[in-house]
Design an enzyme around this catalytic site. Structure first.
Site, mmCIF file in Angstrom:
data_model
loop_
_atom_site.group_PDB
_atom_site.id
_atom_site.type_symbol
_atom_site.label_atom_id
_atom_site.label_comp_id
_atom_site.label_asym_id
_atom_site.label_seq_id
_atom_site.Cartn_x
_atom_site.Cartn_y
_atom_site.Cartn_z
ATOM 1 N N LYS A 1 0.813 -1.218 0.000
ATOM 2 C CA LYS A 1 0.000 0.000 0.000
ATOM 3 C C LYS A 1 0.849 1.272 0.000
ATOM 4 C CE LYS A 1 -4.209 -1.949 1.997
ATOM 5 N NZ LYS A 1 -3.877 -3.368 2.246
HETATM 6 C C1 LIG Z 1 -4.613 -4.436 1.720
HETATM 7 C C2 LIG Z 1 -3.903 -5.753 1.719
HETATM 8 C C3 LIG Z 1 -4.290 -6.807 0.864
HETATM 9 C C4 LIG Z 1 -5.500 -6.729 -0.028
HETATM 10 O O1 LIG Z 1 -5.340 -5.871 -1.122
HETATM 11 P P1 LIG Z 1 -6.611 -5.421 -1.999
HETATM 12 O O2 LIG Z 1 -6.087 -4.437 -2.973
HETATM 13 O O3 LIG Z 1 -7.574 -4.809 -1.014
HETATM 14 O O4 LIG Z 1 -7.169 -6.645 -2.625
HETATM 15 C C5 LIG Z 1 -3.525 -7.974 0.860
HETATM 16 N N1 LIG Z 1 -2.463 -8.108 1.688
HETATM 17 C C6 LIG Z 1 -2.062 -7.122 2.527
HETATM 18 C C7 LIG Z 1 -0.901 -7.355 3.408
HETATM 19 C C8 LIG Z 1 -2.766 -5.907 2.574
HETATM 20 O O5 LIG Z 1 -2.366 -4.958 3.427
#
Ligand SMILES: *Cc1c(COP(=O)(O)O)cnc(C)c1O
Length: 431
Positions: A107
């Site tokens: 993210k």
């Molecule tokens: C947010 C997150 C996900 C999921 O990602 P999406 O884009 O919401 O499908 C998977 N793994 C981790 C560690 C995350 O922080």
């Protein structure tokens, strides 16, 4: 380029408008009007391009009406100052490590890109923008870090007291400057509800510019396509058909990968790997989309019962299930098989996966049962230390704490405790 609402095509916005609004006035998600494939030459010679150059060319068509080339280059270099290695795990199985950024989760890329865009759009504006976001863990840290020190932007993060890991809490509450954290006496859904109520509260919005920073924002969603291209660049020389398996919750990450494919990236197939929250695997089987209350699992960043970005994937394939099935498979896995896999891979190869990555690995292996001659890449979406309890309990070891995590662990937590919406409102009206 214009973006249009997925609820009504005639509701259009520029990139800038879509970033500032987050969601269309009719509550639809924004989607680019068109996706023009990059030149064949781009993919043939991708090894010769730097990551910054790849990112610039890939996102240019979507943002160039609102961001001049020089500013875009700067945004990209602020966003991408870390590595995205593809690491071989087994024969024909590799992982794309997305945890080398400041908060050690994928993210970071979307949050930093969005923060830099919003900072750019705020230049010369008299009024600050306030980013209001609810988090169950990873989002808050990435947003806090991405927006730290961005002029003209204030950030307020709501998180459920006692429900996020110690590392995640430190990442939210120790930065200071323009970042404030509110610790809510409740669960994640309470935080989410308070944020949604604030967006609809005209007493607040009449004198404050509020925006969100969740994955439906186009500036957080689209830049996630960058690292699929970086992975392609590294995997191309294997000379095999490539499959990506993406551990999915809100399905923003995988959808960005599918946009990269629409840009011409040669990929055979995508696998959306989920935990027990299996709304999409079921949809892919029978075409019925049935949201449910989320189920708590050990891969909790994917505990989503109504994935907000899946509608974008459906739109990408004109809501034709048959065509979508040719490009996407989706499988669900239990906590038990996730732990068994973490253990097995660790004892066989020494590689330590976090529970989300392990779900991605499982999905890839499932697909490769019927497609053994593909080169599979699963995304490691977070560093194992971010889910320390599960990793320690499952593997009986403590992974080494990386320096960027150590740094925040020694800082003092600063948060504002609240229990009701009224307290949030008073805070927003006063500050
Ligand atoms: C947010 C997150 C996900 C999921 O990602 P999406 O884009 O919401 O499908 C998977 N793994 C981790 C560690 C995350 O922080």
């Amino acid at each position: 380029m214009k973006f249009h609402s997925l609820n009504n095509r005639s509701n259009q916005a520029s990139f800038k408008e879509a970033v500032i609004a987050g969601i269309a006035p009719d509550k639809g998600l924004y989607f680019p009007e068109s996706i023009t494939p990059l030149s064949q030459d781009f993919f043939e010679n991708i090894e010769e391009l730097s990551n910054h150059e790849i990112a610039f060319r890939a996102i240019h068509q979507f943002v160039s009406d609102d961001i001049p080339d020089n500013a875009l280059k700067e945004i990209i270099s602020n966003t991408l100052d870390f590595d995205f290695p593809v690491v071989d795990i087994e024969e024909n199985v590799a992982t794309l490590e997305l945890f080398h950024g400041p908060t050690m989760a994928f993210k970071d890329v979307g949050a930093r890109f969005m923060a830099n865009c919003l900072g750019y759009f705020s230049q010369g504006e008299k009024q600050d923008v306030t980013v209001l976001v609810a988090t169950s863990g990873d989002t808050g840290g990435a947003v806090a870090n991405g927006f730290l020190g961005v002029d003209g932007v204030q950030v307020l993060i709501l998180y459920p007291s006692g429900k996020v890991s110690e590392i995640q809490e430190k990442q939210l509450t120790t930065l200071g400057q323009n970042i404030e954290a509110m610790e809510v006496d409740g669960v994640f859904d309470d935080c989410q509800r308070m944020v949604k109520t604030a967006f609809l509260d005209t007493e607040i919005t009449d004198h404050k510019k509020l925006t969100s920073a969740n994955s439906i924002n186009v500036a957080r969603w689209l830049p996630q396509l960058f690292y699929f291209l970086f992975a392609y660049k590294q995997a191309k020389s294997k000379g095999k058909e490539i499959v990506f398996s993406v551990p999915s919750g809100n399905f923003g990450n995988i959808c960005a990968g599918m946009v990269a494919q629409k840009l011409g990236m040669p990929v055979k197939h995508f696998v959306a790997s989920t935990n027990a929250n299996d709304v999409v695997p079921k949809f892919m089987e029978n075409g019925v989309y049935k949201p449910m209350a989320s189920i708590a699992t050990i891969s909790n960043a994917m505990d989503v019962g109504d994935p907000s970005n899946f509608i974008r994937i459906r739109h990408l394939y004109k809501d034709d299930l048959g065509t979508l099935q040719k490009h996407l498979s989706s499988y669900s896995f239990t906590d038990k098989s996730t732990k068994v896999t973490m253990k097995a891979i660790h004892s066989k190869t020494g590689y330590v996966m976090d529970p989300h990555g392990a779900v991605g690995y499982l999905g890839l292996k499932e697909f490769q049962k019927s497609h053994p001659d593909t080169y599979g890449i699963f995304l490691e979406t977070a560093h194992p230390v971010k889910f320390l309890d599960v990793v320690e309990e499952t593997l009986g070891l403590t992974p080494q704490i990386p320096p960027q995590i150590k740094k925040v662990m020694n800082k003092d937590k600063k948060s504002i405790s609240i229990a009701t919406y009224e307290e949030l409102k008073q805070f927003l009206l006063k500050h």
